[in-house]
Design an enzyme around this catalytic site. Structure first.
Site, PDB file in Angstrom:
ATOM      1  N   LYS A 157     -10.096   0.048  -2.035  1.00  0.00           N
ATOM      2  CA  LYS A 157      -9.962  -0.233  -0.609  1.00  0.00           C
ATOM      3  C   LYS A 157     -10.362   1.009   0.174  1.00  0.00           C
ATOM      4  CE  LYS A 157      -6.589  -1.410   3.016  1.00  0.00           C
ATOM      5  NZ  LYS A 157      -5.217  -1.892   3.314  1.00  0.00           N
TER       6      LYS A 157
ATOM      7  N   LYS B 216      -6.993   3.401  -2.955  1.00  0.00           N
ATOM      8  CA  LYS B 216      -7.332   3.382  -1.527  1.00  0.00           C
ATOM      9  C   LYS B 216      -7.602   4.801  -1.048  1.00  0.00           C
ATOM     10  CE  LYS B 216      -5.141   2.057   2.889  1.00  0.00           C
ATOM     11  NZ  LYS B 216      -3.960   1.392   3.483  1.00  0.00           N
TER      12      LYS B 216
ATOM     13  N   ASP C 107       0.866  -1.182   0.000  1.00  0.00           N
ATOM     14  CA  ASP C 107       0.000   0.000   0.000  1.00  0.00           C
ATOM     15  C   ASP C 107       0.900   1.229   0.000  1.00  0.00           C
ATOM     16  OD1 ASP C 107      -1.933  -1.941   0.403  1.00  0.00           O
ATOM     17  OD2 ASP C 107      -2.991  -0.849   1.975  1.00  0.00           O
TER      18      ASP C 107
END
Length: 213
Positions: free
Chosen positions: A180, A151, A89
């Site tokens: 996400k 995300k 991430d």
């Protein structure tokens, strides 16, 4: 799919200890979460605790501000891959995005993806600092650069995930990339609402509470 498989069980506090990470991994095994999400230093430790399970190791890169050089993020990501992280991430460079340096953003995402090869890459936008138009631009840059997920947030900014942001992102990307939601998701009702809005993964440190409700 069981509900725990939507959740990245997360511990990113700067004061997290070795025992804290081991406990996180034990909880992930007990509740069968999709992954644990840890700071990059702890990727190897998490991997050692989760071997012979199907639980993934997710490590954050350029965290939490995204203000590192692209080459530094790529190096950190490659090290995480060598430490057996399954997913990365990364925080994009928020300041450069807001400055209009879109080629730089696309290139840094691509560099990180190339560094980790087949592993999953999620790009963190930190939506609380962006306009809706900048969020849309970040969506499309992430797709062009080969990312696997976009995300919403780090959880360390001035705001976390919002339903409005996930709905905007989903409308922009359709099925071209996964989403996400992360930051401030602390109960089951909220988590379900994000999944219904289009999120395919939830990042939270409240996964046990969510599953217990």
């Amino acid at each position: 799919m069981e509900f725990g498989k939507f959740i990245d069980h997360t511990l990113l506090k700067p004061n997290a200890t070795v025992d804290d990470i081991k406990n996180l991994c034990d909880e992930a095994k007990q509740y069968n979460f999709y992954s644990v999400c840890v700071n990059s230093y702890y990727a190897a430790l998490a991997d050692s605790q989760l071997r012979n399970t199907d639980i993934k190791v997710c490590a954050v890169v350029g965290f939490p501000f995204g203000a590192q050089k692209a080459s530094v993020k790529a190096f950190e990501a490659k090290q995480c891959a060598q430490d057996c992280a399954d997913e990365i991430d990364m925080v994009l460079n928020v300041g450069m995005l807001k400055s209009g340096y879109y080629d730089l953003i696309e290139e840094e995402i691509r560099m990180v993806k190339n560094a980790i090869e087949e592993r999953t890459l999620k790009v963190i936008f930190e939506n609380c600092y962006l306009t809706d138009e900048q969020k849309k631009i970040a969506c499309n840059l992430s797709i062009k650069a080969g990312a696997d997920f976009i995300k919403t947030s780090t959880g360390f900014g001035t705001g976390g995930a919002t339903l409005a942001d996930v709905e905007l992102m989903k409308k922009e990307v359709g099925d071209r990339i996964k989403i996400k939601a992360s930051g401030g998701i602390r109960d089951r009702e909220t988590a379900v609402a994000f999944i219904r809005a289009g999120a395919e993964r939830i990042g939270t440190s409240s996964g046990i509470k969510i599953l217990s409700e």
